[in-house]
Design a protein around this motif. Structure first.
Motif, PDB file in Angstrom:
ATOM      1  N   PHE A   1      34.227  91.877  -1.313  1.00 48.31           N
ATOM      2  CA  PHE A   1      33.946  90.438  -1.060  1.00 48.31           C
ATOM      3  C   PHE A   1      33.896  89.975   0.189  1.00 48.31           C
ATOM      4  O   PHE A   1      33.328  89.127   0.287  1.00 48.31           O
ATOM      5  N   VAL A   2      34.760  90.743   1.154  1.00 52.61           N
ATOM      6  CA  VAL A   2      35.083  89.980   2.522  1.00 52.61           C
ATOM      7  C   VAL A   2      33.653  89.546   3.285  1.00 52.61           C
ATOM      8  O   VAL A   2      33.381  88.732   3.886  1.00 52.61           O
ATOM      9  N   LEU A   3      32.424  90.537   3.242  1.00 54.05           N
ATOM     10  CA  LEU A   3      31.372  90.451   4.176  1.00 54.05           C
ATOM     11  C   LEU A   3      30.521  89.316   3.562  1.00 54.05           C
ATOM     12  O   LEU A   3      30.114  88.338   4.387  1.00 54.05           O
ATOM     13  N   GLY A   4      30.476  89.050   2.214  1.00 49.75           N
ATOM     14  CA  GLY A   4      29.810  88.049   1.838  1.00 49.75           C
ATOM     15  C   GLY A   4      30.524  86.763   1.905  1.00 49.75           C
ATOM     16  O   GLY A   4      30.015  85.852   2.248  1.00 49.75           O
ATOM     17  N   ALA A   5      31.873  86.899   1.758  1.00 47.47           N
ATOM     18  CA  ALA A   5      32.644  85.605   1.864  1.00 47.47           C
ATOM     19  C   ALA A   5      32.753  84.908   3.316  1.00 47.47           C
ATOM     20  O   ALA A   5      32.509  83.917   3.502  1.00 47.47           O
ATOM     21  N   TYR A   6      32.476  85.912   4.209  1.00 43.69           N
ATOM     22  CA  TYR A   6      32.422  85.538   5.804  1.00 43.69           C
ATOM     23  C   TYR A   6      31.202  84.899   5.910  1.00 43.69           C
ATOM     24  O   TYR A   6      30.870  83.715   6.353  1.00 43.69           O
ATOM     25  N   LEU A   7      29.930  85.494   5.599  1.00 41.71           N
ATOM     26  CA  LEU A   7      28.656  84.789   5.526  1.00 41.71           C
ATOM     27  C   LEU A   7      28.565  83.533   4.831  1.00 41.71           C
ATOM     28  O   LEU A   7      27.869  82.494   5.032  1.00 41.71           O
ATOM     29  N   ALA A   8      29.594  83.263   3.820  1.00 44.96           N
ATOM     30  CA  ALA A   8      29.603  81.972   3.012  1.00 44.96           C
ATOM     31  C   ALA A   8      30.407  80.760   3.837  1.00 44.96           C
ATOM     32  O   ALA A   8      30.581  79.888   3.197  1.00 44.96           O
ATOM     33  N   GLY A   9      30.892  81.064   4.867  1.00 44.16           N
ATOM     34  CA  GLY A   9      31.930  80.432   5.791  1.00 44.16           C
ATOM     35  C   GLY A   9      33.187  80.626   5.731  1.00 44.16           C
ATOM     36  O   GLY A   9      33.932  79.830   6.373  1.00 44.16           O
ATOM     37  N   GLU A  10      33.804  81.652   5.146  1.00 43.86           N
ATOM     38  CA  GLU A  10      35.226  81.801   4.898  1.00 43.86           C
ATOM     39  C   GLU A  10      35.623  82.487   6.305  1.00 43.86           C
ATOM     40  O   GLU A  10      34.835  83.437   6.636  1.00 43.86           O
ATOM     41  N   ASN A  11      36.860  82.379   6.586  1.00 45.60           N
ATOM     42  CA  ASN A  11      37.338  83.223   7.695  1.00 45.60           C
ATOM     43  C   ASN A  11      38.932  84.010   7.274  1.00 45.60           C
ATOM     44  O   ASN A  11      39.096  85.017   7.922  1.00 45.60           O
ATOM     45  N   ILE A  12      39.332  83.464   6.376  1.00 45.53           N
ATOM     46  CA  ILE A  12      40.853  83.852   5.865  1.00 45.53           C
ATOM     47  C   ILE A  12      40.915  84.499   4.577  1.00 45.53           C
ATOM     48  O   ILE A  12      40.380  83.717   3.569  1.00 45.53           O
ATOM     49  N   VAL A  13      41.606  85.576   4.425  1.00 40.36           N
ATOM     50  CA  VAL A  13      41.538  86.023   2.787  1.00 40.36           C
ATOM     51  C   VAL A  13      42.007  84.921   1.808  1.00 40.36           C
ATOM     52  O   VAL A  13      41.748  84.950   1.000  1.00 40.36           O
ATOM     53  N   ARG A  14      43.284  84.306   2.358  1.00 40.22           N
ATOM     54  CA  ARG A  14      43.976  83.489   1.541  1.00 40.22           C
ATOM     55  C   ARG A  14      43.083  82.489   0.825  1.00 40.22           C
ATOM     56  O   ARG A  14      42.998  81.959  -0.136  1.00 40.22           O
ATOM     57  N   ASP A  15      42.204  81.913   1.852  1.00 38.87           N
ATOM     58  CA  ASP A  15      41.370  80.786   1.624  1.00 38.87           C
ATOM     59  C   ASP A  15      40.237  81.288   0.706  1.00 38.87           C
ATOM     60  O   ASP A  15      39.998  80.470  -0.343  1.00 38.87           O
ATOM     61  N   CYS A  16      40.110  82.521   0.485  1.00 34.92           N
ATOM     62  CA  CYS A  16      39.061  83.149  -0.319  1.00 34.92           C
ATOM     63  C   CYS A  16      39.708  82.963  -1.858  1.00 34.92           C
ATOM     64  O   CYS A  16      39.068  82.711  -2.842  1.00 34.92           O
TER      65      CYS A  16
END
Length: 499
Positions: free
Chosen positions: A301-316
């Motif tokens: 999930f992290v690569l898509g989450a980064y493109l979605a504007g997230e930076n930190i795992v906890r925020d995801c």
């Protein structure tokens, strides 16, 4: 503020468990944050809960180390286990008293003391975590080096000295993060027995009287606290200074591979820790569990989450779409492919959400993104292929995560530098993709491809996947549609389409 030691601890009013004097039953190669927050913690619990009455004598694997600091504090240090458990914030302090001292074998006196421990009647267990590079055979190491540079050579000397002293074999617990760590270590020791022309009876002692166990360790250890204000507040609260203070997450599991009879030899069963530390004849299912659920979730999930504007795992984990995507991937697509008890897998997956939601750790998505080509292949592809084999159709979330991987490596490529592949995020800021050079050069060469051409080039790249993925029915078309959706509607909307 006085430094922590037994006298200072007593004056501070600490009312937790402490064991001052006990025989040295463990010789531990490695004195860093991880071992002190993990291995020494479990032995500390064994002392408290099982009356094991044992201490760990630590050894610096390399010349620069913590020996002087550890000895100044008489082996004591403060450990905080922090995180989220069953949705509740945990911040638990414990002073660890299972360490007796630390030796620096690069000093002549300490080298002799290490050999004295090796020949001791009290010694039962040797533990190591000398980093991934630690278990390697170095033919330049000589029998009479004091000490030899490689850890397996030091271990061979220690075992030979113990053998010559007529003492019984030990249990070896290797914790390095490599496959078959125990077997690889034993292989190196046997190479030194050959190279140094040691007697056959010693080879028999090592291979039959000693028990070499591989193990799987699982605890995230951020280590020391870097915020000077927080350090000062804790010193005031504790009543002492502790530069060795260590921090680990609450979750911890130590899977040891060997004969289950060892559960009765090691102190953890008696301490009631078998759900956390246990011996099993085959740890490969537990390694699959960790790699495919914990690590696979990250890479999934992290690569898509980064493109979605997230930076930190906890925020995801506070975003219902990203968290929902991760959980659907784990529960519907990954868990069904794993050869372990389903209740156990569900509990492990539930703990993953807690671990990712750790309020004390700012785990950056970009740090997880390093080398995602090999990570997706190792962590996600086995679940992906297993699901197709079992269900006869594509797993929706894992397929989307493959598209997100391609999107992350190809989003508005700006340049290829020594540091990596510079891309631009949908929000406008640049980011640098780090991976093997050939993978970065591949994406740079295909930077002007259409989505269809790029997906075809990626899926047919056998250097990436060891196979041609376009042979999987419907995959090329689906990944192309998913990639287009990520690029036009955004990664969050693409994740939402899977829910």
């Amino acid at each position: 503020m006085e430094r922590l030691n037994y006298e200072v601890l007593k004056k501070s009013g600490y009312d937790g468990y402490v064991l001052k004097d006990a025989p040295e039953k463990v010789l531990q190669f490695g004195e860093g944050n991880f071992l002190r927050a993990f291995v020494d913690y479990w032995f500390d619990l064994a002392n408290e809960k099982a009356g094991w009455n044992g201490k760990c004598c630590l050894v610096q694997p390399i010349a620069p180390g913590l020996a002087n600091m550890i000895n100044d504090q008489e082996g004591l240090y403060t450990l905080y286990l922090r995180g989220s458990e069953n949705g509740q914030k945990v911040d638990a302090k414990r002073v660890i008293s299972s360490v007796s001292r630390c030796l620096n074998p690069y000093e002549a006196d300490d080298y002799k003391k290490m050999m004295d421990v090796a020949a001791s009647d009290d010694l039962e267990i040797i533990v190591s975590n000398t980093t991934e590079a630690g278990i390697q055979y170095d033919p330049s190491c000589k029998k009479d080096d004091c000490p030899p540079s490689s850890f397996p050579a030091k271990l061979t000397q220690v075992l030979y000295h113990r053998y010559k002293a007529g003492k019984p074999g030990i249990v070896m617990l290797a914790c390095e993060l490599i496959d078959n760590n125990g077997k690889e270590l034993l292989k190196c020791v046997n190479q030194y027995i050959d190279q140094w022309e040691l007697e056959d009876s010693f080879r028999k002692y090592v291979n039959e009287d000693c028990t070499f166990c591989g193990s799987l360790v699982d605890r995230i250890v951020p280590g020391r606290i870097r915020d000077e204000k927080e350090v000062a507040e804790l010193e005031e609260k504790h009543g002492y200074a502790d530069p060795l203070l260590d921090v680990g997450e609450v979750f911890g599991v130590w899977v040891i591979e060997g004969d289950e009879k060892l559960n009765d030899v090691l102190p953890f069963k008696k301490a009631g820790l078998l759900d956390k530390v246990f011996v099993t004849p085959d740890m490969s299912p537990y390694k699959k569990r960790k790699v495919r659920i914990l690590n696979g979730a990250h890479t999934g999930f992290v690569l898509g989450a980064y493109l979605a504007g997230e930076n930190i795992v906890r925020d995801c984990m506070n975003d219902e779409t990203i968290k929902g995507f991760m959980n659907k991937m784990l529960y519907d697509e990954v868990i069904p492919t794993l050869p372990l008890d389903k209740d156990d897998l569900m509990q492990f997956a539930a703990a993953v959400e807690d671990r990712f939601n750790n309020p004390f750790v700012n785990h950056e998505l970009m740090s997880i993104s390093l080398n995602s080509t090999s990570k997706w292949k190792a962590r996600n592809m086995p679940s992906f292929l297993g699901y197709i084999e079992e269900k006869g159709c594509l797993p929706q979330c894992l397929t989307m995560s493959l598209a997100a991987y391609i999107a992350f490596y190809s989003n508005e490529i700006q340049s290829l530098t020594d540091a990596g592949l510079v891309c631009r995020r949908p929000a406008g800021n640049e980011y640098t993709v780090s991976d093997d050079r050939w993978a970065l050069e591949f994406y740079y060469a295909h930077r002007n491809d259409t989505p269809e051409a790029l997906v075809h080039a990626v899926l047919t790249n056998e250097q990436m996947w060891d196979q041609d993925l376009t042979k999987i029915a419907g995959l090329e078309e689906t990944v192309t549609v998913d990639l287009k959706m990520i690029r036009t509607e955004g990664a969050k909307a693409a994740f939402a389409s899977c829910l």
